[in-house]
Design a protein around this motif. Sequence first.
Motif, PDB file in Angstrom:
ATOM      1  N   MET A  24      13.708  -9.044-107.844  1.00 57.93           N
ATOM      2  CA  MET A  24      13.813  -9.927-109.000  1.00 57.93           C
ATOM      3  C   MET A  24      12.507  -9.918-109.789  1.00 57.93           C
ATOM      4  O   MET A  24      11.431  -9.832-109.216  1.00 57.93           O
ATOM      5  CB  MET A  24      14.156 -11.345-108.552  1.00 57.93           C
ATOM      6  N   ASP A  25      12.654 -10.016-111.112  1.00 62.04           N
ATOM      7  CA  ASP A  25      11.483  -9.986-111.984  1.00 62.04           C
ATOM      8  C   ASP A  25      11.602 -11.086-113.025  1.00 62.04           C
ATOM      9  O   ASP A  25      12.663 -11.268-113.633  1.00 62.04           O
ATOM     10  CB  ASP A  25      11.394  -8.619-112.677  1.00 62.04           C
ATOM     11  N   PHE A  26      10.519 -11.820-113.223  1.00 65.78           N
ATOM     12  CA  PHE A  26      10.476 -12.865-114.239  1.00 65.78           C
ATOM     13  C   PHE A  26       9.875 -12.295-115.521  1.00 65.78           C
ATOM     14  O   PHE A  26       8.830 -11.646-115.483  1.00 65.78           O
ATOM     15  CB  PHE A  26       9.641 -14.046-113.764  1.00 65.78           C
ATOM     16  N   TYR A  33       4.638  -7.944 -94.981  1.00 62.84           N
ATOM     17  CA  TYR A  33       4.150  -7.279 -96.184  1.00 62.84           C
ATOM     18  C   TYR A  33       2.629  -7.152 -96.157  1.00 62.84           C
ATOM     19  O   TYR A  33       1.925  -8.082 -95.744  1.00 62.84           O
ATOM     20  CB  TYR A  33       4.568  -8.057 -97.432  1.00 62.84           C
ATOM     21  N   GLY A  34       2.146  -5.994 -96.615  1.00 62.17           N
ATOM     22  CA  GLY A  34       0.713  -5.774 -96.742  1.00 62.17           C
ATOM     23  C   GLY A  34       0.258  -6.112 -98.152  1.00 62.17           C
ATOM     24  O   GLY A  34       1.030  -6.608 -98.977  1.00 62.17           O
ATOM     25  N   CYS A  65       6.655 -13.066-102.658  1.00 60.90           N
ATOM     26  CA  CYS A  65       6.307 -13.022-104.080  1.00 60.90           C
ATOM     27  C   CYS A  65       5.095 -12.107-104.261  1.00 60.90           C
ATOM     28  O   CYS A  65       4.214 -12.066-103.404  1.00 60.90           O
ATOM     29  CB  CYS A  65       5.971 -14.414-104.602  1.00 60.90           C
ATOM     30  N   GLU A  66       5.055 -11.416-105.384  1.00 58.62           N
ATOM     31  CA  GLU A  66       3.969 -10.475-105.643  1.00 58.62           C
ATOM     32  C   GLU A  66       3.795  -9.520-104.454  1.00 58.62           C
ATOM     33  O   GLU A  66       2.702  -9.355-103.908  1.00 58.62           O
ATOM     34  CB  GLU A  66       2.666 -11.221-105.936  1.00 58.62           C
ATOM     35  N   VAL A  67       4.893  -8.907-104.064  1.00 55.59           N
ATOM     36  CA  VAL A  67       4.920  -8.050-102.885  1.00 55.59           C
ATOM     37  C   VAL A  67       4.378  -6.662-103.227  1.00 55.59           C
ATOM     38  O   VAL A  67       4.887  -5.985-104.133  1.00 55.59           O
ATOM     39  CB  VAL A  67       6.359  -7.930-102.335  1.00 55.59           C
ATOM     40  N   ALA A  93       6.018  -6.248-106.787  1.00 58.95           N
ATOM     41  CA  ALA A  93       7.279  -6.833-107.231  1.00 58.95           C
ATOM     42  C   ALA A  93       7.132  -8.346-107.320  1.00 58.95           C
ATOM     43  O   ALA A  93       6.567  -8.976-106.419  1.00 58.95           O
ATOM     44  CB  ALA A  93       8.397  -6.465-106.255  1.00 58.95           C
ATOM     45  N   ASP A  94       7.646  -8.926-108.398  1.00 60.32           N
ATOM     46  CA  ASP A  94       7.564 -10.381-108.552  1.00 60.32           C
ATOM     47  C   ASP A  94       8.190 -11.088-107.353  1.00 60.32           C
ATOM     48  O   ASP A  94       7.565 -11.959-106.743  1.00 60.32           O
ATOM     49  CB  ASP A  94       8.298 -10.826-109.827  1.00 60.32           C
ATOM     50  N   VAL A  95       9.429 -10.717-107.046  1.00 57.77           N
ATOM     51  CA  VAL A  95      10.155 -11.392-105.958  1.00 57.77           C
ATOM     52  C   VAL A  95      11.052 -10.392-105.239  1.00 57.77           C
ATOM     53  O   VAL A  95      11.751  -9.593-105.870  1.00 57.77           O
ATOM     54  CB  VAL A  95      11.031 -12.546-106.497  1.00 57.77           C
TER      55      VAL A  95
END
Length: 239
Positions: free
Chosen positions: A151-153, A13-14, A124-126, A138-140
Amino acid sequence: MKHEIKYESPYEYGNFSSEDRKEGRFYDCHGTKLPSVTTILSATKKDKESLTRWIERVGEEEANRIRDEAAARGSHVHHILEKQIVHGDLWDYRPDSGEEKRAYKMACKIMDEGFPRISQVYGCEVSLYNPDKYAGRADVVGVFEGEPAIMDFKQTNKPKKREWIEDYFCQLAAYALAHNELYDTNIQKGVILMCSVDLIYQEFVIQGDEFKRCADLWLERVAEYQKLTSSPAGGSLKS
């Protein structure tokens, strides 16, 4: 809270920088400035009158206080959950303020109720983007109940009904489509893991036909946003 999650990714991931403008948040994706998912959702939101009525009812000052408090609490919840996923424990976390303690309890509720169905996290935080369309974080990204998922919190002052959170579902679909585009995946599942301030846990899953419907709805809103921002009256926000 003791459930162990494998933190390992097959993807590299960047990370994209962002800037906040009066029009919203924009990400610099290899030299192209793209609007964030939340910016597009905000600009194309249909029911803005309910928000206006709420502000009129409670007053602008109180509305700002409630929103700022919720935003800070949400940041605390995200920090705690990400720390648990990445590092595997919270032994050195010491909440200071009353809001941080409340956020900690809410995060623990999400860990207890939702984490047992997460077997692996890719990141996480992608940072994700769909070329020439949009970007965001994205959160997860990982595996939920045996299937790849976004997935999102979420934290909330009051429990939500499913029909109230269509924008959340569009957000999940947006990140899934971007991940599929960038990494040649086939993610068709999104999960909201939510806790209210009075510690009521809720979980919302979109998949199958509902996921496809939300993905189509999201792309319609992207097209609407592009039409709005490229019109002579609205000007262009692409540069």
